[in-house]
Design a protein around this motif. Structure first.
Motif, PDB file in Angstrom:
ATOM      1  N   GLU A 178     -35.213 -18.650   2.686  1.00  0.00           N
ATOM      2  CA  GLU A 178     -34.688 -19.514   1.588  1.00  0.00           C
ATOM      3  C   GLU A 178     -33.780 -20.531   2.386  1.00  0.00           C
ATOM      4  O   GLU A 178     -33.746 -21.799   2.506  1.00  0.00           O
ATOM      5  CB  GLU A 178     -34.088 -19.190   0.595  1.00  0.00           C
ATOM      6  N   ALA A 183     -36.443 -12.693   2.292  1.00  0.00           N
ATOM      7  CA  ALA A 183     -36.403 -13.931   1.383  1.00  0.00           C
ATOM      8  C   ALA A 183     -35.380 -14.656   1.350  1.00  0.00           C
ATOM      9  O   ALA A 183     -35.509 -15.977   1.527  1.00  0.00           O
ATOM     10  CB  ALA A 183     -36.946 -13.295   0.139  1.00  0.00           C
ATOM     11  N   GLY A 208     -42.489 -12.638   5.178  1.00  0.00           N
ATOM     12  CA  GLY A 208     -41.931 -12.737   3.922  1.00  0.00           C
ATOM     13  C   GLY A 208     -42.855 -13.070   2.718  1.00  0.00           C
ATOM     14  O   GLY A 208     -43.915 -12.945   2.687  1.00  0.00           O
ATOM     15  N   PRO A 209     -42.176 -13.496   1.867  1.00  0.00           N
ATOM     16  CA  PRO A 209     -43.275 -13.645   0.293  1.00  0.00           C
ATOM     17  C   PRO A 209     -44.147 -14.697   0.640  1.00  0.00           C
ATOM     18  O   PRO A 209     -43.907 -15.574   1.533  1.00  0.00           O
ATOM     19  CB  PRO A 209     -42.111 -14.190  -0.559  1.00  0.00           C
ATOM     20  N   ARG A 253     -35.236  -1.430   3.462  1.00  0.00           N
ATOM     21  CA  ARG A 253     -36.567  -1.366   3.241  1.00  0.00           C
ATOM     22  C   ARG A 253     -37.128  -0.054   3.010  1.00  0.00           C
ATOM     23  O   ARG A 253     -37.089   0.751   3.754  1.00  0.00           O
ATOM     24  CB  ARG A 253     -37.531  -1.967   4.314  1.00  0.00           C
ATOM     25  N   LYS A 258     -32.353 -11.962  -4.161  1.00  0.00           N
ATOM     26  CA  LYS A 258     -32.995 -11.965  -5.381  1.00  0.00           C
ATOM     27  C   LYS A 258     -33.947 -10.655  -5.388  1.00  0.00           C
ATOM     28  O   LYS A 258     -34.292 -10.359  -3.998  1.00  0.00           O
ATOM     29  CB  LYS A 258     -33.581 -13.410  -5.738  1.00  0.00           C
ATOM     30  N   ALA A 259     -34.687 -10.210  -6.344  1.00  0.00           N
ATOM     31  CA  ALA A 259     -35.737  -9.392  -6.270  1.00  0.00           C
ATOM     32  C   ALA A 259     -37.040  -9.877  -5.594  1.00  0.00           C
ATOM     33  O   ALA A 259     -37.362 -11.324  -5.924  1.00  0.00           O
ATOM     34  CB  ALA A 259     -36.249  -8.812  -7.893  1.00  0.00           C
ATOM     35  N   SER A 260     -37.496  -9.071  -4.614  1.00  0.00           N
ATOM     36  CA  SER A 260     -38.626  -9.675  -4.041  1.00  0.00           C
ATOM     37  C   SER A 260     -39.675  -8.316  -3.698  1.00  0.00           C
ATOM     38  O   SER A 260     -39.223  -7.291  -3.556  1.00  0.00           O
ATOM     39  CB  SER A 260     -38.185 -10.208  -2.538  1.00  0.00           C
ATOM     40  N   LYS A 261     -40.979  -8.702  -4.119  1.00  0.00           N
ATOM     41  CA  LYS A 261     -41.888  -7.623  -4.017  1.00  0.00           C
ATOM     42  C   LYS A 261     -42.202  -7.171  -2.744  1.00  0.00           C
ATOM     43  O   LYS A 261     -42.263  -7.996  -1.721  1.00  0.00           O
ATOM     44  CB  LYS A 261     -43.257  -8.084  -4.793  1.00  0.00           C
ATOM     45  N   GLU A 296     -36.968  -6.594   1.998  1.00  0.00           N
ATOM     46  CA  GLU A 296     -37.638  -7.650   1.425  1.00  0.00           C
ATOM     47  C   GLU A 296     -36.777  -8.815   1.118  1.00  0.00           C
ATOM     48  O   GLU A 296     -37.030 -10.012   0.995  1.00  0.00           O
ATOM     49  CB  GLU A 296     -38.931  -7.209   0.514  1.00  0.00           C
ATOM     50  N   SER A 297     -35.893  -8.314   0.305  1.00  0.00           N
ATOM     51  CA  SER A 297     -34.975  -9.516  -0.628  1.00  0.00           C
ATOM     52  C   SER A 297     -34.059 -10.351   0.730  1.00  0.00           C
ATOM     53  O   SER A 297     -33.857 -11.338   0.367  1.00  0.00           O
ATOM     54  CB  SER A 297     -34.063  -8.871  -1.326  1.00  0.00           C
TER      55      SER A 297
END
Length: 368
Positions: A78, A74, A98-99, A277, A307-310, A70-71
């Protein structure tokens, strides 16, 4: 299947199925494949549905798009919003969520410059044609595709092409197998090893499977007879208590692999810790640039950080990739999550286990 092809001969397949059933009588065999092409081949050929119920087929982290963390998703999303950047990617990444529901497809619709390519060489051509922009190729894949990306980077260096960059999300299969077997929730009794990856790395990296973990493992081809032979070999090794790592795809895979391809990779890349993942960080399971090629690292040149990604809300793709859950056991499968409207990457990629289950209409009441 047609009897004219010995690797698809129905009579031979029937014989192998009978031998498998005899070999596992009174026991079980829980085997995992770790190759997206094997995932599809097992379903498309009908082998999955023909196996005795005592043989349990688990789908593992063999889909490169699915294991992209996931990170990492993201991070490239970006980058897609930056001025002067062109993203070059394989098509199956376009719809990976993604997010906040973002995706490359959505970013492209909103004006981001995203180009679908069929090889990293296509991305190199885009860089030549757009000298005022940074062209970033998304380096997704296992050992099979990494040599081609490394060769492309080497060409860029030879040409002095400074606007071609790579986001190195490459993953290495053997460390992932080690991580899976170290997980107390796992109950794998055999591995069907990837043919394409093995053609590059050879047999040696798999030896610990038998020596340390006492797990039988077989490198397999992709035809019905290949698949059934591999399952039978795993069943026989388990029954006899003599685990080994066997190359049953010698028409393509040499025991030593492809030294030239590995040499190109070793020149451009070095092993680094990587995110997967559903699994998290696996030591030395990815590839980063060597010092000589750091000028082609998109992270360093463009200042992008992971970066941390949920995790995606409700998506159980990570558990599917670890073999803990079948795709149809996810509450979203076939309802909120379909190939037309995927919630997670396991339903996006053509090699994803969720997509394979959906496409080939697996019996959802099956114990497999």
């Amino acid at each position: 299947m047609t009897s004219s092809d010995p690797l698809r001969d129905p009579a031979r397949c029937k014989e192998l199925l009978a031998q498998i059933e005899e070999s596992v009588k009174g026991s079980t065999l829980r085997f995992m494949e770790v190759c997206g092409t094997h995932t599809v081949a097992l379903f498309r050929s009908g082998v999955h549905s023909l196996l005795p119920k005592s043989v349990v087929h688990l789908t593992g982290p063999g889909c490169p798009v699915c294991v992209t963390h996931e990170s990492e998703v993201a991070a490239y999303l970006e980058l897609a919003g930056k001025e002067g950047v062109i993203i070059a990617t394989f098509g199956d990444l376009m719809r990976v969520p993604g997010p906040g529901g973002a995706s490359l497809k959505k970013a492209h619709a909103e004006g981001a410059r995203v180009e679908v390519v069929y090889s990293p060489f296509d991305a190199l051509a885009i860089a030549r044609d757009n000298p005022g922009d940074k062209v970033v190729f998304l380096g997704i894949g296992f050992e099979t595709t990494t040599p081609t990306v490394a060769a492309t980077v080497r060409i860029a260096r030879q040409e002095g092409l400074k606007n071609f960059l790579v986001m190195p999300f490459h993953k290495l299969v053997p460390p992932a197998l080690d991580a899976l077997l170290s997980d107390p929730d796992m109950a794998v009794e055999g591995f069907m090893l990837p043919g394409h990856v093995s053609a590059i790395i050879g047999m040696e990296p798999y030896r610990p499977l038998a020596e340390r973990y006492r797990i039988p493992a077989v490198v397999a081809g992709f035809e019905p007879v290949d698949l059934l032979q591999a399952i039978l070999l795993m069943a026989e090794m388990k029954r006899q208590g003599k685990p080994k790592v066997i190359n049953n795809y010698k028409r393509v895979v040499a025991d030593e692999g492809n030294p030239k391809a590995r040499a190109i990779v070793a020149e451009v890349y070095k092993p680094v810790d990587a995110l997967w993942r559903g699994i998290g960080t696996i030591p030395l399971s990815g590839l980063g640039f060597t010092d000589a090629y750091r000028a082609y690292d998109a992270f360093e040149v463009l200042g992008v950080e992971l970066k941390a990604s949920k995790p995606l809300p409700g998506c159980r793709c990570g558990e599917v990739l670890k073999g803990i859950m079948r795709p149809d056991e996810c509450p979203l499968f076939g309802k909120a999550c379909t190939p037309a409207q995927p919630v997670g990457p396991c339903m996006v990629s053509t090699e994803g286990s969720c997509a394979a289950y959906f496409k080939y209409q697996i019996d959802l009441n099956s114990d497999r």
